[in-house]
Motif scaffolding. Structure first.
Motif, PDB file in Angstrom:
ATOM      1  N   THR A 214      -0.327   4.074   5.651  1.00  0.00           N
ATOM      2  CA  THR A 214      -0.105   5.363   6.316  1.00  0.00           C
ATOM      3  C   THR A 214       0.940   5.241   7.418  1.00  0.00           C
TER       4      THR A 214
ATOM      5  N   ASP B 295       2.045   1.808  -3.413  1.00  0.00           N
ATOM      6  CA  ASP B 295       0.959   2.271  -4.258  1.00  0.00           C
ATOM      7  C   ASP B 295       0.943   3.796  -4.370  1.00  0.00           C
ATOM      8  N   TYR B 296       1.421   4.488  -3.343  1.00  0.00           N
ATOM      9  CA  TYR B 296       1.514   5.959  -3.384  1.00  0.00           C
ATOM     10  C   TYR B 296       2.808   6.418  -4.054  1.00  0.00           C
TER      11      TYR B 296
ATOM     12  N   ASP C  33      -5.706  -1.623  10.410  1.00  0.00           N
ATOM     13  CA  ASP C  33      -6.422  -0.523   9.753  1.00  0.00           C
ATOM     14  C   ASP C  33      -6.594   0.635  10.737  1.00  0.00           C
ATOM     15  N   VAL C  34      -7.215   1.703  10.258  1.00  0.00           N
ATOM     16  CA  VAL C  34      -7.312   2.948  11.021  1.00  0.00           C
ATOM     17  C   VAL C  34      -7.835   2.762  12.462  1.00  0.00           C
ATOM     18  N   PRO C  35      -8.890   1.951  12.692  1.00  0.00           N
ATOM     19  CA  PRO C  35      -9.413   1.865  14.065  1.00  0.00           C
ATOM     20  C   PRO C  35      -8.359   1.456  15.103  1.00  0.00           C
TER      21      PRO C  35
ATOM     22  N   VAL D 141      -3.536  -1.238   5.935  1.00  0.00           N
ATOM     23  CA  VAL D 141      -4.558  -1.165   4.879  1.00  0.00           C
ATOM     24  C   VAL D 141      -4.474   0.138   4.096  1.00  0.00           C
ATOM     25  N   THR D 142      -4.193   1.240   4.787  1.00  0.00           N
ATOM     26  CA  THR D 142      -4.158   2.528   4.092  1.00  0.00           C
ATOM     27  C   THR D 142      -2.737   2.940   3.699  1.00  0.00           C
TER      28      THR D 142
ATOM     29  N   ARG E 241       0.821  -1.221   0.000  1.00  0.00           N
ATOM     30  CA  ARG E 241       0.000   0.000   0.000  1.00  0.00           C
ATOM     31  C   ARG E 241       0.853   1.269   0.000  1.00  0.00           C
TER      32      ARG E 241
ATOM     33  N   SER F 192       0.791   9.606   4.039  1.00  0.00           N
ATOM     34  CA  SER F 192       0.494   8.505   3.120  1.00  0.00           C
ATOM     35  C   SER F 192       1.145   8.816   1.782  1.00  0.00           C
TER      36      SER F 192
END
Lengths: 482, 215
Positions: B124, B47-48, B157-159, B121-122, B44, B179
């Motif tokens: 970040t 991907d950026y 993930d974010v949570p 997942v993100t 991920r 990110s």
């Protein structure tokens, strides 16, 4: 609201003009198509998207229904963290507060993070009157500012411009207000972004005062959150000595944990990314890091009026992602300027009449700037029932015009009610229509009608009446049913 | 009446008779199980269009040096392990004393920092600006950011990312969520990397529990 939009004609008039701009239509079609595909892709990756949307709506509804409590809590947390809190009832008061704060620093210029709230109150214009230069630092806002233009999209205010137009604006204007673009600048987006980097860096490094909005304000901790992509936000929030943030009162979230919902919903809905490149949070003053003079202006400017409307208040859930703009067939064709506000598109059509009231031509016309297709409500990350609210606001506009001299539409509707209430009257009217249909000959649509009827015919092409109605055909073929 | 009192009165009046809606029943901080959290994070972040390398703890120093071969001036936070930048050849390394002005920071080519949390997942990286990450301006003004993230700092993930960040927020520290490199979508909604923040983000993901698979 923003001085740039004062005296706008009603939506339908502005839309007609915008529809003639084929370059803008092509730009919008291309850009919104790109973003729609990206959004759909990253939303599909999550199997709990609907649950997240419901959580987003529920958290916002909790906030709105306890707004007085949460705002007092936010004020306490911010004050404890070393920030100074100001309250502004309307645009004029907010502008006065910010202007005097900037003046107190002695600065003659400020750098700005992209912020809907400061656009809404026309802060740049107010600062200009006070002799203070406000430099927009978001690339799209810079394009709009340098082009002496108006924003046309919430997220990408220069969406109506393509790369060739942006190049021309940079070449013409940049040198007048700072570092000029390099000679030989092409319309390659990479080169255009580089020109903006060089132009703005000088301003970031010398700035003493920055002005921002906030995407979220956390009541429990006094933490403000700015979500962005380019790093211009980080520059403004970090380098200057003084930071002034104008925050709409509906931006409150109860706890830090609530970010887990909104940091999943917002980036996917706005730029169609799993996460935006940069998010900054700050909690008042941090010794040795960033601005040591921090102010927060809590802005009403019509929000309490929207809150008082039991049906309409859900519009205050909006997190300004602009997903509803990108899917709207009306927005895609007419662009953002026709909405006469910094909030265009479906959300603008319900937000503006609630924030500003329904006294002006443009605000009365906005609830009608929709075909009610429902796409906006389907993509909204906080489940705002935009189509239902459009109908609700149409009712409000109609109700406000009851009494006094009836309009042509009201007379026509009264006549239609009388005609439809008796089948004999209806059949007579159909006979009349058949005759007029035959009189129109081979034409299959009605174009412009004369006099007051033109208001109706100018906005639509209606089919000519058929040569024979269904009822009379049935009677002829099957005999009288009675 | 002050504007504050007036606004609060208007809100109370607007809400008169309205249902006071309670906070939603929600399981905050739920975990997102991933078969290979490090692999997802790497994929991920790449991907950026950031550069990601996986290294062993003892490989950090060499990897930092290999990344910054062309840098002549490098700034580091005061609490960064000095051995991470020990092998930089011919580059001046300055530890931030808090007095460098934005202009002075603009004369550094690169910054090396640690991180607080990585979200798989993100893709970040979150900085909580502790001593090994430094104040915000450090990781902002130089054009190259080398960021060292440990696998033990990764969450799904974010949570899951909020709990490990809470103590920093409660202590009044800022957070920066990163990110990929600086980017814009403002020209025809097409993504272009590199505007005001660092145009190059180089992430070193350090294995903490198990050796790297052979290359």
């Amino acid at each position: 609201m923003s001085g740039t939009f004062i005296g706008m004609p009603k939506f339908q008039t502005a839309a007609k003009e915008a529809l003639g701009n084929s370059q803008q239509r092509r730009n919008l079609q291309h850009a919104t198509g790109t973003i729609r595909r990206k959004r759909a892709g990253v939303v599909d990756e999550l199997n709990n998207w609907d649950e997240l949307r419901q959580a987003g709506a529920a958290i916002k509804d909790n906030v709105l229904s306890h707004l007085d409590t949460y705002l007092v809590q936010l004020e306490e947390s911010l004050t404890q963290a070393g920030a100074t809190v100001h309250w502004a009832a309307d645009a004029e008061e907010a502008n006065r507060i910010v202007t005097s704060l900037v003046r107190a620093t002695g600065a003659e210029e400020v750098v700005k993070v992209k912020s809907m709230a400061t656009q809404e109150i026309g802060l740049n214009e107010a600062l200009e009157v006070a002799g203070i230069n406000a430099w927009e630092t978001d690339l799209a806002e810079l394009i709009v500012q340098l082009g002496h233009d108006k924003p046309s999209h919430i997220l990408v205010p220069a969406i109506h411009r393509n790369r060739a137009e942006i190049r021309e604006i940079f070449l013409r204007e940049m040198g007048q207000v700072g570092t000029p673009p390099p000679t030989g600048l092409t319309s390659n987006p990479r080169e255009l972004a580089e020109a903006a980097r060089v132009h703005l860096r000088e301003k970031f490094l010398r700035a003493k005062v920055a002005i921002s909005g906030a995407n979220f304000a956390i009541a429990e901790t006094g933490t403000l959150v700015v979500v962005e992509s380019e790093g211009n936000g980080r520059m403004c929030l970090t380098l200057p000595e003084t930071l002034i943030s104008v925050v709409g009162i509906e931006k409150v979230l109860p706890t830090l944990e609530d970010l887990e919902v909104f940091m999943q919903l917002l980036p996917r809905s706005s730029t169609g990314e799993r996460m935006n490149p940069y998010t900054s949070t700050w909690t008042g003053i941090t010794p040795g890091d960033g601005p040591q003079d921090v102010h927060v202006v809590l802005l009403d400017n019509g929000r309490t009026d929207a809150l008082a409307d039991q049906v309409g208040r859900q519009a205050l859930r909006c997190i300004r992602c602009s997903a509803c703009l990108n899917v709207c067939p009306v927005y895609q064709r007419v662009g953002g300027h026709a909405y006469g506000s910094v909030y265009p598109g479906p959300i603008g059509a319900i937000l503006n009449p609630q924030l500003r009231g329904t006294t002006s031509d443009v605000d009365q016309s906005l609830p009608y700037a929709s075909s009610l297709c429902g796409a906006c409500g389907d993509v909204c990350p906080v489940n705002i029932e935009i189509p239902e609210l459009l109908v609700h606001l149409r009712t409000r506009v109609v109700d406000e015009h009851r009494g006094g001299i009836p309009s042509g539409e009201q007379i026509a509707m009264k006549g239609a009610a009388w005609m439809f209430s008796d089948h004999r009257r209806w059949e007579k009217a159909q006979k009349g229509a058949e005759l007029s249909g035959r009189a129109l000959g081979k034409k299959d649509t009605i174009g412009r009608l004369p006099g007051p009827l033109s208001a109706w015919s100018d906005a639509r092409d209606a089919p000519t009446p058929p040569a024979e109605s269904f009822r009379s055909w049935w009677k002829r073929e099957k005999g009288d049913p009675r | 009446m002050s504007t504050r009192d007036d606004m609060l009165t208007r809100i109370a009046a607007a809400l008169e008779g309205a249902d006071r809606i309670p906070p939603p029943q929600r399981e905050y901080g739920a975990t997102t199980p991933l078969p290979d959290i490090a692999a997802t994070f790497v994929e991920r972040v790449e991907d950026y269009r950031a550069v990601v390398e996986r290294v062993n703890p003892e490989g950090i120093t060499a990897a930092v040096a290999a990344t910054l071969t062309r840098a002549t001036r490098v700034v580091v936070p005061p609490g960064l392990p000095r051995e991470w930048v020990a092998a930089l050849d011919g580059a001046e390394v300055v530890a931030d004393d808090g007095d460098l002005s934005p202009d002075e920071l603009d004369h550094f080519d690169a910054v090396v920092t640690a991180a607080a949390v990585g979200i798989a997942v993100t893709g970040t990286i979150v900085l909580d600006h502790g001593p090994d990450q430094g104040r915000r301006a450090l990781s902002l003004v130089p054009d190259v950011h080398v960021c060292v993230v440990r696998e033990s700092q990764l969450v799904g993930d974010v949570p899951e990312s909020i709990a490990p960040l809470r103590h920093a927020v409660d202590a009044g520290r800022p957070l920066t969520w990163i990110s990929g490199p600086s980017a814009t979508s403002d020209i025809e909604l097409e993504r272009v990397e590199g505007v005001h923040g660092p145009r190059t983000l180089h992430v070193l993901l350090v294995s903490t529990d198990h050796p790297l698979p052979p290359a």
